[in-house]
Design an enzyme around this catalytic site. Structure first.
Site, PDB file in Angstrom:
ATOM      1  N   ASP A   1     -19.310   1.878   4.710  1.00 52.67           N
ATOM      2  CA  ASP A   1     -19.031   0.478   5.054  1.00 52.67           C
ATOM      3  C   ASP A   1     -20.296  -0.342   5.265  1.00 52.67           C
ATOM      4  O   ASP A   1     -20.236  -1.562   5.384  1.00 52.67           O
ATOM      5  CB  ASP A   1     -18.192   0.414   6.343  1.00 52.67           C
ATOM      6  CG  ASP A   1     -16.748   0.798   6.077  1.00 52.67           C
ATOM      7  OD1 ASP A   1     -16.297   0.629   4.929  1.00 52.67           O
ATOM      8  OD2 ASP A   1     -16.071   1.267   7.007  1.00 52.67           O
TER       9      ASP A   1
ATOM     10  N   ARG B   1       0.838  -1.197   0.000  1.00 50.63           N
ATOM     11  CA  ARG B   1       0.000   0.000   0.000  1.00 50.63           C
ATOM     12  C   ARG B   1       0.878   1.255   0.000  1.00 50.63           C
ATOM     13  O   ARG B   1       1.876   1.341   0.708  1.00 50.63           O
ATOM     14  CB  ARG B   1      -0.928  -0.021   1.220  1.00 50.63           C
ATOM     15  CG  ARG B   1      -1.691  -1.331   1.337  1.00 50.63           C
ATOM     16  CD  ARG B   1      -3.170  -1.181   1.419  1.00 50.63           C
ATOM     17  NE  ARG B   1      -3.643  -0.660   2.678  1.00 50.63           N
ATOM     18  CZ  ARG B   1      -4.057  -1.415   3.713  1.00 50.63           C
ATOM     19  NH1 ARG B   1      -4.014  -2.727   3.629  1.00 50.63           N
ATOM     20  NH2 ARG B   1      -4.531  -0.861   4.791  1.00 50.63           N
TER      21      ARG B   1
END
Ligand code: NAP
Length: 731
Positions: free
Chosen positions: A611, A418
């Site tokens: 989410d 990442r």
């Protein structure tokens, strides 16, 4: 291949090489010819050589496997018979001694001489104990020199790998330091302890009653005395350093016991317990929570059910993280309840222990942090391993950029991919010195001792992690640090800083802190995670005759989109007992069944419920009329492409949807059938389909559910206790 010294290690290596057909012929010389003959008889080697000359002549690889202090004389005997291209290696437990012996016999560590050390063994010795599987799943350390022939190194690496080992390379000095601490000192202590106790008058009794712990601890005192004599004398300097260090620490414990100093004893023991539990994981770059990625967990659900009960779902992840961070930096003792014992927050906790912070727990969500004050962190002994936690890595980089010591942040394989440039660049603008691997990826190497200056930063992309990172760096910076966000992001850091008495100035999209303040310890009852509560909000809304209370749910305005959206759909959610904990609003929620209706989801609610959409899709499928979601492109780049994966799962259960580039259209009132759904390893997808079973007409099987345990420990039990007919297989 020629093995010189056919004992345990030489014999095991020969046997592994033979068994795996890694060499044409394996010849061995042992100073006791009958041992070499025994090896031949046992099938450990092909041929017993009568002399070193016979063994070495014509060999392409020579392995010296004798006690370390015998190495030099053996090398001198080998030398005249060694062909120029022959690869020479050893298996000795100390490496500076081998290099020393090579230099005295050959003048230098030539390109074809590679020191080696298998980190595998046993208390047995001799060829009769040879075991071809000894090195399987163990490490072998090679300590090549600067002039080592890379082709030879590659060959030797493959040979060891062929024996089942994992090969590491490191410098000779580092090898000897590491082994002094991890192998030599423990052996010394075991020998010494058994010897001390054996000298006591009642020794027979002591040994008779010795419990399993003593037996485990002293097993290594049965190792070969000659070998260990050699090792200690060969690795004298490194061993003396580590003995001195240990003696000081042991003495400190003695003093603590003498003075009834409970704090020191508890600090040392809890730090050791935590390190013991985590060290193997830290070293191997694996998960803190039991690594279930190998496990195939499957959920089985029976259709129907009603939701009743009074429950509290696990604590919020973002807040759990931050409670440890700020608790560690505060003055005084911070007590945390409701801490989420998940992978990410445990990584954060361990990292602070590595920086000298005493932390007790977690024990059923209770953690006690002995804050060291804003300037009290100590240099960690090695890299800080942050598991899979992107949040931890970004927040830590801000915090560590301002420390007086150097640090290095590492993570597991997926975290290592990442990009961290988003935080490294603005931190550099504040004066931080940070090195990343290629393309801004971890590990991050942070140079300590820099004086940071506050900046005003306009975030190009809205990110709570970047904002938090800069605010944490701002605590240590000269002047004010302010961050402007292009769209609202979660504000847990700002709220918790206030909870610890550190003022954050907030004005619309701008948050700023001034450096130089202090944090005061507090008590934090981590709010239950609204993202976890969402499954139960939808479950109790869609299941008939439900009445479910969820306690202490985090009601941060940047997170409550799911409640707003469900209410727009007609959900019956009663909010009571609203209060504030550590700067965060919390409340109890009572949810009863309702006839939901489809809606056009307001786009301004999308970031506030990002989410929670997987489970909202289930609500939509059960509603009357059509639900339309737009402006949710981000859902496609979460743990899975959540829009497509949900649409595929719904289709597998006979529910039609239309996927659009930035959202989905779900016609309501459809029958949810039975079937098999693939969650693609996405915990939220798995839990959403478990909720769908309440309105299904057939059995549902959900595959690939192992990750549920890390984000929502105890989900299966809680779901079952409230009315979802779930069982899990493979846990
Ligand atoms: P071992 O079973 O005692 O074998 C040592 C072999 O070397 C025996 O065959 C011995 O012959 C021979 N030898 C001893 N002194 C010699 C000399 N002066 N000249 C020629 N040969 C001699 O020991 P091991 O456990 O295999 O250890 C061998 C090496 O592996 C050591 O350097 C040790 O540090 C390293 N190592 C051991 C372990 C472990 O757990 N055991 C692990 C990793 C590395 P005799 O039978 O005549 O004594």
């Amino acid at each position: 291949m020629a093995v010189i010294g056919l004992g345990l290690i030489g014999g095991s290596m020969a046997a592994a090489v033979r068994q795996n057909r890694l060499a044409g012929t394996v010849v061995a010389f042992d100073r006791r010819y009958e041992d070499a003959l025994l090896g031949q008889e046992l099938g450990v080697i092909d041929e017993a050589a009568a002399s070193i000359a016979d063994a070495v002549t014509g060999a392409d690889l020579v392995v010296v496997a004798v006690p370390v202090r015998a190495t030099e004389s053996v090398l001198a005997e080998i030398k005249p018979h060694l062909a120029p291209g022959t690869l020479l290696t050893d298996v000795g437990s100390t490496k500076a001694s081998f290099v020393g012996a090579v230099e005295s016999v050959f003048g230098e560590l030539g390109a074809n001489i590679i020191p080696g050390h298998p980190i595998a063994g046993s208390e047995k010795s001799g060829v009769a104990a040879a075991n071809p599987a000894l090195f399987a799943q163990h490490k072998v350390i090679l300590t090549p020199g600067e002039g080592t022939d890379p082709v030879k190194l590659d060959w030797l690496t493959r040979l060891w790998e062929g024996c089942g080992a994992t090969v590491l390379t490191m410098s000779v000095a580092y090898h000897d330091e590491v082994l002094a601490a991890t192998s030599h000192l423990p052996h010394l202590i075991a020998f010494s302890l058994v010897d001390t106790l054996a000298g006591e008058d009642q020794n027979m009794d002591i040994f008779r009653y010795a419990a399993g712990g003593f037996r485990d601890f002293t097993r290594i005192a049965a190792s070969d005395p000659v070998m260990w004599h050699d090792i200690f004398l060969s690795n004298r300097d490194a061993v003396l350093r580590v003995i001195d260090h240990f003696s000081r620490d042991l003495d400190q414990l003695r003093t603590a016991i003498a003075n009834q100093d409970s704090a020191t004893l508890l600090t040392v023991f809890s730090r050791a317990k935590a390190a013991r539990e985590h060290f193997s994981k830290m070293l191997s770059g694996q998960a803190y929570v039991t690594d279930m990625s190998q496990n195939q967990v499957t959920f089985h659900l029976k259709p129907g059910g009603r939701m009743v009960g009074d429950i509290r779902v696990p604590g919020d992840k973002s807040i759990s993280h931050r409670s440890i961070m700020l608790g560690a930096l505060a003055d005084g003792v911070t007590e945390v309840n409701g801490f989420l014992e998940g992978e990410d927050s445990l990584a954060t906790l361990q990292a602070f222990r590595d920086m000298g912070v005493t932390i007790e727990g977690p024990d059923n969500g209770y953690v006690r942090i002995y804050g060291v004050g804003i300037d009290g962190l100590q240099a960690p002994r090695g890299p800080l391993y942050l598991g899979n936690s992107g949040t931890a890595m970004r927040l830590f980089s801000g915090l560590l950029a301002a420390q007086p010591f150097d640090s290095e942040l590492t993570g597991d394989e997926s975290l290592s991919k990442r990009p961290m440039g988003r935080v490294a660049d603005p931190l550099k603008a504040m004066g931080a010195v940070i090195e990343t691997a290629e393309a801004g990826r971890p590990p991050l190497k942070i140079r300590g001792g820099q004086a940071l200056t506050g900046i005003h930063y306009e975030m190009p992309v809205a990110s709570a992690q970047v904002k938090s990172c800069l605010l944490l760096a701002g605590l240590y910076s000269e002047g004010a640090t302010s961050v402007t966000e292009p769209a609202p992001t979660r504000d847990h850091t700002e709220r918790m800083l206030e909870g610890f008495g550190y003022h954050v100035h907030r004005n619309g999209a701008v948050s700023s802190v001034s450096g130089g303040g202090r944090l005061t310890a507090t008590a934090i009852d981590v709010p239950a995670d609204i993202s976890s509560a969402a499954f139960f909000l939808v479950a109790a809304s869609i299941a008939p005759d439900s009445d479910l209370t969820l306690r202490h749910v985090g009601m941060n305005p940047t997170r409550v989109g799911v409640i707003t959206i469900l209410r727009l759909m007609g959900a019956d959610i009663e909010v009571s007992n609203e209060r504030e904990v550590g700067g965060e609003p919390v409340a109890d929620l009572r949810v009863r069944s309702a006839n939901l209706k489809g809606i056009d989801i307001p786009e301004d609610q999308v970031p506030l419920a990002i989410d929670e959409f997987p489970v909202l899709f289930i609500a939509a499928a059960c509603a009357e009329g059509e639900t339309i979601l737009r402006g949710a492109e981000e859902l496609r780049v979460k743990e899975s492409d959540r829009i497509q994966v949900m649409a595929d799962g719904l289709e597998a259960l006979g529910v039609r949807t239309t996927v659009t580039p930035d959202g989905i259209v779900i016609p309501g009132g459809q029958t949810i059938g039975g079937g098999s759904v693939d969650s693609h390893g996405d915990h939220r997808i798995a839990m959403s389909f478990a909720v769908a079973s309440l309105r299904a007409v057939g059995d549902i099987v959900i595959n690939d559910c192992a990750n549920v345990a890390t984000s929502f420990p105890g989900f299966v039990e809680l779901a079952r206790s409230t009315g979802i007919q779930i069982s899990a297989e493979g846990i």
